[in-house]
Motif scaffolding. Structure first.
Motif, PDB file in Angstrom:
ATOM      1  N   PRO A 251     -11.290 -29.607  -6.436  1.00 44.74           N
ATOM      2  CA  PRO A 251     -11.486 -30.678  -7.425  1.00 44.74           C
ATOM      3  C   PRO A 251     -12.667 -31.586  -7.077  1.00 44.74           C
ATOM      4  N   ILE A 252     -12.886 -31.825  -5.775  1.00 47.35           N
ATOM      5  CA  ILE A 252     -13.995 -32.685  -5.361  1.00 47.35           C
ATOM      6  C   ILE A 252     -15.329 -32.033  -5.720  1.00 47.35           C
ATOM      7  N   THR A 253     -15.493 -30.778  -5.367  1.00 47.97           N
ATOM      8  CA  THR A 253     -16.762 -30.094  -5.653  1.00 47.97           C
ATOM      9  C   THR A 253     -16.962 -29.916  -7.157  1.00 47.97           C
ATOM     10  N   PHE A 254     -15.851 -29.693  -7.886  1.00 45.27           N
ATOM     11  CA  PHE A 254     -15.974 -29.570  -9.343  1.00 45.27           C
ATOM     12  C   PHE A 254     -16.421 -30.888  -9.970  1.00 45.27           C
ATOM     13  N   LEU A 255     -15.850 -31.981  -9.518  1.00 50.44           N
ATOM     14  CA  LEU A 255     -16.222 -33.292 -10.029  1.00 50.44           C
ATOM     15  C   LEU A 255     -17.685 -33.595  -9.694  1.00 50.44           C
ATOM     16  N   LEU A 256     -18.072 -33.285  -8.474  1.00 47.87           N
ATOM     17  CA  LEU A 256     -19.448 -33.522  -8.051  1.00 47.87           C
ATOM     18  C   LEU A 256     -20.424 -32.682  -8.874  1.00 47.87           C
ATOM     19  N   ALA A 257     -20.072 -31.412  -9.095  1.00 51.85           N
ATOM     20  CA  ALA A 257     -20.931 -30.530  -9.898  1.00 51.85           C
ATOM     21  C   ALA A 257     -21.040 -31.045 -11.330  1.00 51.85           C
ATOM     22  N   THR A 258     -19.944 -31.548 -11.877  1.00 49.09           N
ATOM     23  CA  THR A 258     -19.962 -32.096 -13.237  1.00 49.09           C
ATOM     24  C   THR A 258     -20.847 -33.324 -13.329  1.00 49.09           C
TER      25      THR A 258
ATOM     26  N   LYS B 265     -18.958 -29.784   4.417  1.00 48.44           N
ATOM     27  CA  LYS B 265     -17.886 -28.815   4.157  1.00 48.44           C
ATOM     28  C   LYS B 265     -16.856 -29.372   3.168  1.00 48.44           C
ATOM     29  N   LEU B 266     -17.386 -29.911   2.062  1.00 47.43           N
ATOM     30  CA  LEU B 266     -16.506 -30.541   1.075  1.00 47.43           C
ATOM     31  C   LEU B 266     -15.505 -29.563   0.483  1.00 47.43           C
ATOM     32  N   ASP B 267     -15.921 -28.289   0.355  1.00 44.25           N
ATOM     33  CA  ASP B 267     -15.026 -27.311  -0.261  1.00 44.25           C
ATOM     34  C   ASP B 267     -13.890 -26.884   0.665  1.00 44.25           C
TER      35      ASP B 267
ATOM     36  N   MET C 236     -11.633 -22.441 -13.290  1.00 44.40           N
ATOM     37  CA  MET C 236     -12.601 -23.472 -12.934  1.00 44.40           C
ATOM     38  C   MET C 236     -14.015 -22.898 -12.893  1.00 44.40           C
ATOM     39  N   LEU C 237     -14.142 -21.644 -12.418  1.00 41.04           N
ATOM     40  CA  LEU C 237     -15.448 -21.000 -12.408  1.00 41.04           C
ATOM     41  C   LEU C 237     -15.984 -20.829 -13.817  1.00 41.04           C
ATOM     42  N   ASN C 238     -15.077 -20.503 -14.771  1.00 41.45           N
ATOM     43  CA  ASN C 238     -15.509 -20.346 -16.163  1.00 41.45           C
ATOM     44  C   ASN C 238     -16.022 -21.665 -16.729  1.00 41.45           C
ATOM     45  N   VAL C 239     -15.360 -22.769 -16.363  1.00 46.63           N
ATOM     46  CA  VAL C 239     -15.800 -24.078 -16.840  1.00 46.63           C
ATOM     47  C   VAL C 239     -17.186 -24.399 -16.291  1.00 46.63           C
ATOM     48  N   LYS C 240     -17.396 -24.122 -14.987  1.00 45.68           N
ATOM     49  CA  LYS C 240     -18.709 -24.346 -14.400  1.00 45.68           C
ATOM     50  C   LYS C 240     -19.763 -23.491 -15.091  1.00 45.68           C
ATOM     51  N   PHE C 241     -19.412 -22.236 -15.393  1.00 41.63           N
ATOM     52  CA  PHE C 241     -20.357 -21.344 -16.051  1.00 41.63           C
ATOM     53  C   PHE C 241     -20.715 -21.858 -17.439  1.00 41.63           C
ATOM     54  N   ASN C 242     -19.737 -22.392 -18.173  1.00 43.14           N
ATOM     55  CA  ASN C 242     -20.002 -22.962 -19.493  1.00 43.14           C
ATOM     56  C   ASN C 242     -20.896 -24.188 -19.397  1.00 43.14           C
ATOM     57  N   LEU C 243     -20.709 -24.991 -18.352  1.00 38.24           N
ATOM     58  CA  LEU C 243     -21.582 -26.146 -18.154  1.00 38.24           C
ATOM     59  C   LEU C 243     -23.017 -25.702 -17.945  1.00 38.24           C
TER      60      LEU C 243
END
Length: 334
Positions: free
Chosen positions: A203-210, A194-196, A1-8
């Protein structure tokens, strides 16, 4: 998931650089005045076109900042036009959407640069304090450090833009500031609520970041490929900033009976930020052609930012020692 965020982030940065190369222009009363237009045409035709070596005659520090004969003509003609206005009882006017400033060693807005550097320093100090003081086990330490880095990036480009106003530096400044404001909202939501740490937090923080990344890509794409709308950009940043402020106000209200004095800092900080931002509403021609409302706003944010980082450190350490009532009591009295 960190790699996906980094690619974004990499994808956003690529578009960010492309968008920053696109030009925009605006006209104002000063640069539209016949006296200025005549001065500029004469300067370019005589000094630049008929004397190609004129660029090499500029001082080295001006050439280092990418001043050339044409841009120097625009500056010199602003001086002449301001003198003409003063002799005829006309107040100072704006040129290409900005007031006339006295150039200092090639720097266009000296005090805006200086106060931007002050902000860069306080963000760097905040980064170092958080790195030292927030325990490695804290759930949001990495996020807070990224927030400080994005803040440093914003103030670097603010300094560069005020040193030398070009279409590229303008976009890099505006887009970096927008990224900081939007990431600030994301950071506030994760940190305050404290969403994480909630069930299904990642998944919540990933969706929010996306969602935030897509919103920002849409924002800079609209400004770059459709129209550079200053009014829209200001309203977008103001709206996001207000949402962040509400989150900080809510935190202070929620902890109003905690007995911890530092839980009031978020509400006090965002109140001070909103008051300092009101300086932008009281636009006036620069004092001594050096200090304007915008530069004073930059100065006002320096001490506020220091206390914001102090709060983040306090709350993060307090969260980490939540399992020890004795330590919580001791820390709450600091």
């Amino acid at each position: 998931m960190l790699n996906v965020k980094f690619n974004l982030v990499l994808s956003f940065f690529a578009l960010f650089l492309i968008a920053s190369t696109l030009k925009c222009a605006s006209a104002s009363t000063g640069d539209s005045h016949p006296y200025y237009r005549t001065c500029l045409n004469n300067c370019i035709n005589i000094d630049c076109n008929q004397n190609p070596s004129q660029n090499g005659m500029l001082p080295w520090y001006m050439r280092l900042l990418f001043w050339d004969c044409g841009s120097n003509c625009r500056y010199e003609c602003q001086i002449d036009t301001e003198h003409y206005f003063a002799m005829n009882g006309v107040p100072s006017q704006q040129y290409f959407g900005k007031w006339y400033f006295i150039r200092v060693c090639g720097i266009q807005e000296f005090f805006s640069v200086l106060f931007s550097i002050f902000n860069l320093i306080v963000h760097y100090d905040g980064y170092q304090r958080m790195r030292r003081c927030i325990p490695a086990s804290h759930h949001s330490k990495s996020l807070c450090l990224k927030w400080a880095l994005i803040g440093m990036n914003a103030w670097i480009w603010s300094s560069v833009f005020h040193i030398r106003d070009t279409p590229i530096t303008e976009k890099l400044d505006y887009f970096s500031a927008g990224a900081f404001v939007l990431f600030g909202l994301y950071n506030s939501l994760v940190l305050m609520f404290k969403l994480d740490l909630k069930q299904g937090g990642k998944p919540i923080t990933f969706l929010l970041a996306t969602l935030f990344s897509l919103a920002f890509l849409s924002h800079i794409s609209y400004l770059s490929f459709y129209t550079f709308d200053y009014d829209y950009n200001m309203k977008a940043n103001l709206s996001i900033g207000l949402l962040s402020n509400f989150a900080w106000f809510y935190y202070s209200w929620k902890h109003r009976n905690s007995g911890l004095h530092w839980t009031k800092w978020p509400a006090l900080s965002v109140t001070a930020l909103m008051l300092s931002a009101s300086l932008e509403l009281f636009d006036f021609s620069p004092i001594a052609n050096l200090i304007d409302a915008h530069s004073l706003w930059h100065l006002a944010t320096v001490p506020i930012t220091y206390y914001i980082y102090s709060f983040v450190i306090k709350s993060s350490v307090y969260d980490t020692i939540a399992g020890s009532p004795k330590l919580k009591s001791m820390y709450g009295r600091d």
